[in-house]
Design an enzyme around this catalytic site. Structure first.
Site, PDB file in Angstrom:
ATOM      1  N   HIS A  92     -25.774 -15.418 -57.101  1.00 27.10           N
ATOM      2  CA  HIS A  92     -26.402 -14.116 -56.864  1.00 27.10           C
ATOM      3  C   HIS A  92     -27.648 -13.984 -57.743  1.00 27.10           C
ATOM      4  O   HIS A  92     -27.551 -13.754 -58.945  1.00 27.10           O
ATOM      5  CB  HIS A  92     -25.407 -13.003 -57.182  1.00 27.10           C
TER       6      HIS A  92
ATOM      7  N   TYR B  69     -30.195  -7.792 -60.265  1.00 25.54           N
ATOM      8  CA  TYR B  69     -29.216  -8.239 -61.249  1.00 25.54           C
ATOM      9  C   TYR B  69     -29.834  -9.334 -62.123  1.00 25.54           C
ATOM     10  O   TYR B  69     -31.006  -9.653 -61.997  1.00 25.54           O
ATOM     11  CB  TYR B  69     -27.923  -8.644 -60.544  1.00 25.54           C
TER      12      TYR B  69
ATOM     13  N   ARG C  32     -22.096  -3.390 -43.770  1.00 20.65           N
ATOM     14  CA  ARG C  32     -21.619  -2.099 -43.279  1.00 20.65           C
ATOM     15  C   ARG C  32     -21.101  -2.173 -41.850  1.00 20.65           C
ATOM     16  O   ARG C  32     -20.128  -1.502 -41.491  1.00 20.65           O
ATOM     17  CB  ARG C  32     -22.738  -1.063 -43.376  1.00 20.65           C
TER      18      ARG C  32
END
Length: 428
Positions: free
Chosen positions: A227, A232, A385
């Site tokens: 990631h 991040y 989603r």
């Protein structure tokens, strides 16, 4: 004259406990082309082979934080959450962002793989997914300056006062004194100011990634994803918005990307050679300003640097780059519309054709997803989603696109006449 009796047995999946009926062919794969619906198989349902792993279709489940882990350990919530996608026909499932150290979690209830006791509950989930014919991997990361935050519903419960900040305090199971980053620049005034990581801490972080990858082998994952997106830690290092260091990890593009590339290099060394390695990046910081300042220095992260970075990934034998965007600048301004990130994926695919590219972001309809793959925007689509709203989205997509694919054998009676032309012995 003796005749041999034909046995009719509900076959089990070999090598997995407990008993599961075999899904043969796997859920989400097209029926034989002899059926009229499958004279032309949609691009979404064409298999993709990366190293020794074959993905039965091009529809991948994106990582989705569930804020439901017990000290980083998966629970039955995760088994059910991931299990529904496994029986829904997804070509690949990427488990949620999983921290390589405790302080790398986004929230106190996020997933982790920093200790051996976290292996067994994950292996149970992986075994279930494999029994349904699904390929499953994990996204490994560190939240950096965006760590020690509240779960969304804790911070924003209707009718309750909004917290003054987003940082979970020590008595709220947080670690505000251990929030780390490349530089002491908070993401916003509502987040903790991070401690600037020392060179030793950076090297220790590399080692933590390696240790988590070695645990991923024991879990039995089919692939891993590093990631390096969404603001991040690795994104914080490679973006000049969050990295103002003056040592070997700051300044030039090569220096800012050093940590990400070192982790990817070491990942490829310890991850099995016959299994794919993915990396997720943010292709652009969405500042609305040019990627370079007037003096020629890099002002923010953007597509030209992303193209360079993905070329380095290709040289390091990364198999797939998962192209997202944003997350590192609090004041980002962009319109979240259908497929709003696909142009970044297409730009990277054109610049680095030797690497497989995934696209993500507000992909809803089967026709939309099919178009992105068929027209060459990307090789796979990733959704989150939409899978929460419709866990069997691949079966729905096949029906909409006029294809016949295999549902779970347990559910075939519900699809009779829709996409299972061979199933004519319905038992009520």
């Amino acid at each position: 004259m003796s005749t041999q009796k034909q046995l009719h047995i509900n076959k089990r999946v070999d090598g997995v406990e407990p008993y599961y009926p075999a899904q043969d062919p796997p859920i989400g794969t097209p029926f034989s082309a002899v059926f009229p619906q499958n004279k032309c198989v949609p691009a979404l349902f064409k298999p993709l082979k990366l190293r020794g792993v074959e993905f039965k279709n091009r529809i991948f489940v994106s990582p989705m934080c569930q804020y439901s882990s017990d000290d980083g350990h998966a629970t039955d919530w995760h088994l059910v959450h991931i299990g529904q996608f496994a029986i829904g026909g997804a070509g690949a499932i990427i488990m949620e962002a999983t921290a390589v150290v405790p302080e790398g979690r986004i929230s106190p209830e996020d997933a982790g793989l920093w200790t051996d006791s976290q292996i067994a509950p994950l292996k149970r989930i992986v075994d279930f997914a494999h029994a349904q014919g699904a390929q499953i991997g994990v996204q490994l990361g560190h939240a950096g300056r965006k760590s020690s935050t509240y779960a969304p519903w804790v911070a924003y419960t209707p009718g309750k006062p909004r917290p003054a900040g987003q940082t979970a305090a020590a008595d709220e199971n947080g670690w505000p004194e251990q929030v780390n980053g490349p530089s002491a620049i908070p993401w916003s005034h509502r987040y903790a100011t991070p401690h600037e990581m020392t060179l030793k801490e950076i090297k220790d972080l590399e080692d933590a990634f390696v240790a988590s990858i070695e645990r991923s082998v024991k879990v039995g994952y089919d692939f891993i994803e590093i990631h390096a997106a969404h603001g991040y830690l690795l994104h914080q290092f490679y973006s000049p918005l969050s990295n103002t260091r003056t040592d070997q990890y700051g300044g030039s593009l090569e220096n800012r990307a050093r940590l990400t590339l070192d982790i990817v290099r070491r990942a490829r060394e310890v991850w099995p050679a016959d299994k794919p390695l993915f990396v997720r990046i943010s292709a652009d910081d969405w500042t609305g300003e040019p990627e370079k300042a007037a003096d020629g220095t890099w002002a923010s992260w953007g597509i030209e640097q992303s193209k360079w970075l993905v070329k380095q990934f290709a040289e390091l034998k990364v198999d797939l780059v998962d192209v997202s965007s944003g997350g590192n600048w609090h004041d980002s301004k962009f319109n979240v519309t259908d497929g709003y990130q696909t142009h970044w994926a297409r730009a990277i695919k054109e610049a680095v054709p030797e690497i497989v590219v995934g696209t993500v972001g507000m992909i809803h309809s089967p026709e939309q997803a099919e178009g992105y793959v068929a027209e060459g925007y990307a090789d796979v689509v990733l959704m989150a989603r939409e899978f929460l709203r419709r866990p069997n989205w691949p079966l729905h997509a096949a029906q909409k696109l006029g294809a016949a694919v295999h549902p779970p054998v347990q559910y075939e009676r519900a699809w009779t006449g829709l996409m299972t032309p061979h199933y004519d012995a319905v038992v009520s």
